[in-house]
Design a protein around this motif. Structure first.
Motif, PDB file in Angstrom:
ATOM      1  N   VAL A  35       2.709   0.221  -2.843  1.00 47.96           N
ATOM      2  CA  VAL A  35       1.319  -0.208  -2.774  1.00 47.96           C
ATOM      3  C   VAL A  35       1.258  -1.721  -2.892  1.00 47.96           C
ATOM      4  O   VAL A  35       2.059  -2.330  -3.609  1.00 47.96           O
ATOM      5  N   THR A  43      -4.443  -3.274  -7.168  1.00 46.51           N
ATOM      6  CA  THR A  43      -4.493  -2.904  -5.756  1.00 46.51           C
ATOM      7  C   THR A  43      -5.949  -2.983  -5.324  1.00 46.51           C
ATOM      8  O   THR A  43      -6.748  -2.107  -5.651  1.00 46.51           O
ATOM      9  N   SER A 241      -2.750   3.557   5.420  1.00 44.07           N
ATOM     10  CA  SER A 241      -2.701   3.401   3.967  1.00 44.07           C
ATOM     11  C   SER A 241      -2.460   1.958   3.556  1.00 44.07           C
ATOM     12  O   SER A 241      -3.136   1.431   2.666  1.00 44.07           O
ATOM     13  N   LYS A 242      -1.489   1.307   4.193  1.00 43.66           N
ATOM     14  CA  LYS A 242      -1.085  -0.021   3.735  1.00 43.66           C
ATOM     15  C   LYS A 242      -1.947  -1.130   4.316  1.00 43.66           C
ATOM     16  O   LYS A 242      -2.451  -1.984   3.601  1.00 43.66           O
ATOM     17  N   TYR A 247      -5.064   4.038   0.609  1.00 44.45           N
ATOM     18  CA  TYR A 247      -4.010   4.906   0.097  1.00 44.45           C
ATOM     19  C   TYR A 247      -4.512   6.310  -0.225  1.00 44.45           C
ATOM     20  O   TYR A 247      -3.970   7.305   0.248  1.00 44.45           O
ATOM     21  N   SER A 248      -5.549   6.406  -1.037  1.00 46.71           N
ATOM     22  CA  SER A 248      -6.005   7.724  -1.492  1.00 46.71           C
ATOM     23  C   SER A 248      -6.962   8.393  -0.512  1.00 46.71           C
ATOM     24  O   SER A 248      -7.323   9.556  -0.708  1.00 46.71           O
TER      25      SER A 248
END
Length: 404
Positions: A35, A43, A241-242, A247-248
């Motif tokens: 992450v 983050t 995601s990145k 991400y979640s």
């Protein structure tokens, strides 16, 4: 029934994350999970993402089912972003997936439906989840080498291994910012791979999870687009995601290119059927956020500017680590790290060395030597370098001196 279940292996990354959480040392450093973290160690939610979420909330759209392909506007936006030109998107189809992992699995299922018993080649070392996903889909997995003993690109070894891949095989290639090594082929090597695929007939399966975090968005997609131009068929798994920080929200896309629209006539239905048996439909929120960003010129520009800031911070972290290691007398290791790019760096440390790094210095990376360079606050780089150098010094001391 349940007493018959044998003890399953634990996930090594999440085991390390749990060990980190239980570590009472305040100076501990978590470089295990992939992450991005800012200079404060958090983050962040990207500003473009936050603005897109505000617009979506104000719009209060229905939460009705989207369908087995997910958000079709998202799919079209992703095709345009990844492939770049109408000539490429015209011979491609896509379905939204549960992140890049879902895309990998759907495309693996497509391969199995099309060619049962197919061999898929993955790199050695590979992303930790590649082999389990492919084998769970019923595919045979073989490996090809990528690096020499010093951790530098070994093009000859890679191409020699892949000359054994034939017309019924698939070769999984990470499009940029290789996980776990951070070492990418040169563009000339990518061109050699395209020529080898065309000659031997194997199909490239490109995994895109970190585009935008290496050399820039278009530069990171250059090899994928070149393969699309030169080869009749290709599979691509895409993660948001990145580079969107989702991400979640588990947002991704499975892309298939064929020689024509006619060649793709059954592909989307096959992917939909595979999704139906796995999770039915993917979640909407992340796809709606990405679509809102990519369809709005100002938001898209803001997102790309934020992505560049993230990329520059990652590059700066790696450069600082290289400089500190060199200053501590580890110039050889620093030179190897300097060739890497993206979120991850591969340290020249064994699993025992990584255990020492964890126990003596509270620095957590994977057993393979991978660390998340994007997860380090700048002021912790000297601490990281000192820990790595100390472990390497211990290794050198323990190594027997050759007799003369």
């Amino acid at each position: 029934m349940l007493e018959l279940l044998p003890p399953p292996p634990a996930d090594p990354l999440w085991d390390l994350a749990a060990e980190y959480a239980a570590d009472p040392r305040p100076e501990r450093l978590n470089l295990v999970l992939g992450v991005y973290r800012d200079h404060t160690g958090n983050t962040p939610v990207m500003a473009a993402v936050r603005e897109a979420e505000i617009r979506l909330a104000e719009r209060s759209a229905s939460k009705e089912y989207r369908g087995l392909s997910g958000n079709t506007a998202f799919n079209h936006a992703m095709l345009s972003m990844v492939l770049g030109t109408d000539a490429r998107t015209a011979r491609a189809t896509a379905v939204q997936t549960v992140a890049g992992t879902g895309a990998l699995r759907l495309l693996a299922d497509l391969v199995r439906q099309t060619r049962p018993g197919t061999t898929v080649w993955i790199s050695d070392p590979a992303y930790v989840n590649h082999r389990p996903i492919l084998e769970a889909a019923g595919l045979t997995v073989r490996t090809y080498g990528r690096l020499d003993a010093a951790g530098l690109p070994d093009t000859t070894h890679m191409l020699d291994d892949l000359r054994a891949a034939g017309r019924d095989d698939v070769v999984l290639l990470q499009g940029c910012c290789h996980n776990p090594t951070g070492v990418d082929p040169s563009f000339e090597t990518w061109e050699e791979l395209a020529e080898l695929a065309a000659t031997n007939g194997w199909i490239p399966f490109v995994d895109l999870a970190y585009h935008g975090l290496g050399d820039g968005l278009d530069a990171d997609l250059r090899a994928t687009r070149m393969l699309a131009d030169r080869l009749p068929e290709m599979l691509i798994s895409v993660s948001c995601s990145k580079n969107f920080g989702l991400y979640s929200d588990r947002t991704g896309c499975a892309v298939v290119l064929g020689s024509s629209r006619q060649a793709l006539r059954h592909v989307e239905t096959a992917l939909q059927n595979a999704a139906r048996t796995l999770y039915s439909m993917p979640p909407e929120h992340g796809a709606a956020v990405v679509t809102t960003i990519l369809q709005d010129e100002d938001l898209r520009a803001a997102w790309r500017a934020e992505l560049d800031v993230m990329r520059h911070r990652i590059t700066s972290n790696r450069s600082d680590l290289v400089a500190h290691l060199a200053a501590l007398g580890r110039a050889t290791e620093a030179h190897s790290l300097a060739r890497q790019k993206g979120m991850f760096s591969m340290l020249p440390l064994t699993p025992d060395d990584m255990r020492r790094l964890r126990r003596r210095f509270a620095i957590y990376g994977t057993a393979s030597g991978r660390i998340n360079i994007a997860g380090v606050s700048a002021h912790r780089i000297p601490t990281l370098a000192q820990g790595i150098a100390a472990v390497l010094d211990t290794v050198d001391t323990a190594r027997p001196v050759p007799s003369l």
